[in-house]
Enzyme design. Sequence first.
Site, short mmCIF file in Angstrom:
data_model
loop_
_atom_site.label_atom_id
_atom_site.label_comp_id
_atom_site.label_asym_id
_atom_site.label_seq_id
_atom_site.Cartn_x
_atom_site.Cartn_y
_atom_site.Cartn_z
CG ASP A 86 -4.31 7.22 0.13
OD1 ASP A 86 -3.98 7.94 0.87
OD2 ASP A 86 -4.10 6.13 0.24
CD1 TRP B 112 1.09 3.29 0.12
CD2 TRP B 112 -0.15 2.29 1.47
NE1 TRP B 112 1.65 3.43 1.16
CE2 TRP B 112 0.88 2.36 2.12
CE3 TRP B 112 -1.40 1.53 2.02
CZ2 TRP B 112 1.31 1.94 3.38
CZ3 TRP B 112 -0.97 1.14 3.34
CH2 TRP B 112 0.31 1.36 3.89
CE LYS C 63 2.23 7.62 5.94
NZ LYS C 63 1.27 6.90 5.08
#
Length: 360
Positions: free
Chosen positions: A166, A99, A190
């Site tokens: 993030d 990511w 999530k």
Amino acid sequence: MKKHNFNAGPSILPREVIEETAKSVLDFNGTGLSILEISHRSKEFQAVIDEAEALFKEMLNIPEGYSVLFLGGGASMEFCMVPYNFLKRKAAYLNTGTWAKKAMKEAKAFGEVVEVASSADANFNYIPKGYEVPSDVDYLHITTNNTIFGTEIKEDPEVDVPLIADMSSDIFSRPVDVSKYICIYGGAQKNLAPAGVTFVVVKNEYLGQTGRYIPTMLDYRTHVDGGSMFNTPPVLPIYTAMLTLRWMKKQGGVKEMERRACEKADLLYGEIDRNSLFTGTTRKEDRSRMNICFVMAPGYEHLEADFARFATERGMVGIKGHRSVGGFRASCYNALPKESVEALVACMQEFEKERKEDKQ
Ligand SMILES: *Cc1c(COP(=O)(O)O)cnc(C)c1O
């Protein structure tokens, strides 16, 4: 058979949140209409988004001067919106995996990108430390939890430049010092909501400084000014996010979420370290509490498919590791009860008793 949901994302939500969402799909707040068919401009939905924003700020103890946005596009859209809105000339990125790399790739279109450190040399099984951040960067970007590789930055870093993070997969799992950050973002699927909504926390005074034209929908100011309603927002996921935040508050907030996360992670890592058939994949001090990765111990690699089947037969769902690590990954998000971790541990112990003799 009871299912234990270890999915990495979209992932487990609190049962009562799902039940309340289901009720509102049939009849939202006694309106005689479904949450799926009400106007985002109705006073009923305005109350939902206002409460979601207020609870979000309360749970993370967000200081004055910040806005909380609920957008579409996923965390992946933020990989581009972040540099579009904040990168003037040069930005620093910490490369801790898939990511982080994707975020870095997008930033390169907007200016100079400095990779301050990378753990690529060891397949991202640790968090680099002691790196230098150039003092002239517009921000340092970090990925607090590496969902795929199972490493986590569990304390807000001390740096002299604005921070951007993030936090897709560990938001609300610990208290955060938001004042250190100018932007925090993540996909909500999530720890917060079903897929479809992205949360973004921005420090307002840092907006509008790049001097470049930003397309309307990609400009954070559009969404700050429009209260996340410049266009039609993802109504249902925002509603469920609000319910999850209510649930979290009732449980005792992020401090309690952190206590539970530590308890569950200690239990599972304890078993991974004890059990002779399994071994962890990440450096101990950087182990993620949210995504716990493990593989078969040396000599037992041939039992991987066997254990996958064994666990599935006992109700474990979503424990197959990401293809870039292999083995297993048990995601232990806020809504996962301790009983599910206990069930997985029992399953690993049972497997060890039955197969220990099968060393190659
Ligand atoms: C899941 C995830 C993403 C991608 O989120 P999307 O909403 O699918 O774009 C980005 N970063 C991290 C850390 C993630 O866990």
